[in-house]
Design a protein around this motif. Structure first.
Motif, PDB file in Angstrom:
ATOM      1  N   THR A  31       0.851  -1.175   0.000  1.00  0.00           N
ATOM      2  CA  THR A  31       0.000   0.000   0.000  1.00  0.00           C
ATOM      3  C   THR A  31       0.891   1.231   0.000  1.00  0.00           C
ATOM      4  O   THR A  31       1.820   1.339   0.805  1.00  0.00           O
ATOM      5  N   ILE A  32       0.606   2.170  -0.895  1.00  0.00           N
ATOM      6  CA  ILE A  32       1.447   3.357  -1.048  1.00  0.00           C
ATOM      7  C   ILE A  32       1.006   4.443  -0.060  1.00  0.00           C
ATOM      8  O   ILE A  32      -0.175   4.734   0.074  1.00  0.00           O
ATOM      9  N   ALA A  33       1.996   5.020   0.586  1.00  0.00           N
ATOM     10  CA  ALA A  33       1.764   6.157   1.478  1.00  0.00           C
ATOM     11  C   ALA A  33       2.773   7.246   1.150  1.00  0.00           C
ATOM     12  O   ALA A  33       3.866   6.967   0.646  1.00  0.00           O
ATOM     13  N   ILE A  34       2.394   8.478   1.416  1.00  0.00           N
ATOM     14  CA  ILE A  34       3.332   9.591   1.344  1.00  0.00           C
ATOM     15  C   ILE A  34       3.828   9.832   2.759  1.00  0.00           C
ATOM     16  O   ILE A  34       3.036  10.124   3.664  1.00  0.00           O
ATOM     17  N   ILE A  35       5.131   9.659   2.951  1.00  0.00           N
ATOM     18  CA  ILE A  35       5.766   9.946   4.227  1.00  0.00           C
ATOM     19  C   ILE A  35       6.230  11.395   4.124  1.00  0.00           C
ATOM     20  O   ILE A  35       7.010  11.738   3.224  1.00  0.00           O
ATOM     21  N   ALA A  36       5.740  12.253   4.993  1.00  0.00           N
ATOM     22  CA  ALA A  36       6.036  13.676   4.895  1.00  0.00           C
ATOM     23  C   ALA A  36       6.514  14.215   6.242  1.00  0.00           C
ATOM     24  O   ALA A  36       6.199  13.647   7.291  1.00  0.00           O
ATOM     25  N   ALA A  37       7.255  15.298   6.160  1.00  0.00           N
ATOM     26  CA  ALA A  37       7.718  15.970   7.374  1.00  0.00           C
ATOM     27  C   ALA A  37       7.785  17.463   7.100  1.00  0.00           C
ATOM     28  O   ALA A  37       8.010  17.884   5.962  1.00  0.00           O
ATOM     29  N   ALA A  38       7.584  18.247   8.149  1.00  0.00           N
ATOM     30  CA  ALA A  38       7.614  19.703   8.000  1.00  0.00           C
ATOM     31  C   ALA A  38       8.183  20.348   9.248  1.00  0.00           C
ATOM     32  O   ALA A  38       8.022  19.851  10.367  1.00  0.00           O
ATOM     33  N   ASP A  39       8.822  21.466   8.995  1.00  0.00           N
ATOM     34  CA  ASP A  39       9.283  22.356  10.048  1.00  0.00           C
ATOM     35  C   ASP A  39       8.948  23.754   9.540  1.00  0.00           C
ATOM     36  O   ASP A  39       9.730  24.353   8.803  1.00  0.00           O
ATOM     37  N   GLY A  40       7.735  24.229   9.844  1.00  0.00           N
ATOM     38  CA  GLY A  40       7.250  25.481   9.284  1.00  0.00           C
ATOM     39  C   GLY A  40       7.078  25.355   7.781  1.00  0.00           C
ATOM     40  O   GLY A  40       6.442  24.423   7.302  1.00  0.00           O
ATOM     41  N   ASP A  41       7.708  26.259   7.026  1.00  0.00           N
ATOM     42  CA  ASP A  41       7.619  26.217   5.567  1.00  0.00           C
ATOM     43  C   ASP A  41       8.563  25.199   4.938  1.00  0.00           C
ATOM     44  O   ASP A  41       8.471  24.924   3.740  1.00  0.00           O
ATOM     45  N   ASP A  42       9.475  24.658   5.701  1.00  0.00           N
ATOM     46  CA  ASP A  42      10.386  23.631   5.206  1.00  0.00           C
ATOM     47  C   ASP A  42       9.632  22.308   5.215  1.00  0.00           C
ATOM     48  O   ASP A  42       9.370  21.737   6.277  1.00  0.00           O
ATOM     49  N   ARG A  43       9.232  21.841   4.019  1.00  0.00           N
ATOM     50  CA  ARG A  43       8.445  20.613   3.901  1.00  0.00           C
ATOM     51  C   ARG A  43       9.046  19.705   2.836  1.00  0.00           C
ATOM     52  O   ARG A  43       9.548  20.182   1.829  1.00  0.00           O
ATOM     53  N   THR A  44       8.936  18.429   3.059  1.00  0.00           N
ATOM     54  CA  THR A  44       9.357  17.461   2.060  1.00  0.00           C
ATOM     55  C   THR A  44       8.621  16.149   2.305  1.00  0.00           C
ATOM     56  O   THR A  44       7.979  15.967   3.344  1.00  0.00           O
ATOM     57  N   GLY A  45       8.701  15.264   1.335  1.00  0.00           N
ATOM     58  CA  GLY A  45       8.028  13.980   1.479  1.00  0.00           C
ATOM     59  C   GLY A  45       8.440  13.028   0.384  1.00  0.00           C
ATOM     60  O   GLY A  45       9.132  13.407  -0.563  1.00  0.00           O
TER      61      GLY A  45
END
Length: 181
Positions: A31-45
């Motif tokens: 099953t596909i998931a988007i693993i994401a992380a953020a620190d304010g405007d700094d976001r990635t996934g």
């Protein structure tokens, strides 16, 4: 407590061919998931199939993240991440988060498709389930780290099916009648 599993010491188990391993794993649906992380405007996934529930008491998930992925350092720094289970009609989201569209970092989070959860982590609005987690442990193995997250919030939908990946293509799970019932 760390306990060595029998047969895992160097030299005891035979070497497995990397290419054969990868070909074999293509046959295992995920099953596909988007693993994401953020620190304010700094976001990635990143798009991933290497994630799973760990336990229900307390509710925890684990995710496997390549140490070269941009999400890895942000998860380590913020000690938070989200796991967003992708619905079957969101293949473009997977393409964006698996570097097929040339977008990076916060540019992957298209306006109107994402919201910010109670702990500040990105949540995919159309996700079947979206979990915000606090990082409680990380373990490096080969090219990846296994991150263990304690779930702090959950959003879910019941009206959609999960997007899966198997044999190098997207798929949906289809229910079958129970056997012998």
């Amino acid at each position: 407590m760390t306990q060595e599993i029998e047969g895992t010491r160097a030299g005891i188990s035979p070497e497995i061919d990397r290419a054969e391993f990868l070909l074999s794993m293509r046959n295992v649906p995920g099953t596909i998931a988007i693993i994401a992380a953020a620190d304010g405007d700094d976001r990635t996934g990143m798009a991933a199939t290497a994630w799973n529930s760990l336990c229900a008491d307390p509710p925890m998930l684990l995710v496997c993240v390549n140490r070269n992925a941009s999400a890895h350092s942000l998860i380590e720094r913020t000690r938070k991440f989200s796991v967003n289970v992708v619905p079957s009609d969101a293949q473009e989201t997977v393409a964006i988060f698996s570097a097929q569209r040339g977008l990076n970092g916060r540019d992957r989070f298209l306006d109107g498709h994402w919201s910010i959860g109670s702990t500040g982590q990105p949540l995919l609005n159309c996700a079947i389930a979206a979990f915000e987690c606090d990082l409680v442990a990380g373990h490096a193995y080969g090219t990846h780290s296994v991150f263990v997250g304690r779930i702090r919030s959950i959003q879910r939908r019941e009206d959609v099916e999960a997007l899966m990946y198997v044999n190098g293509t997207f798929a949906r799970a289809e229910g079958t009648p129970a056997f012998g019932i």
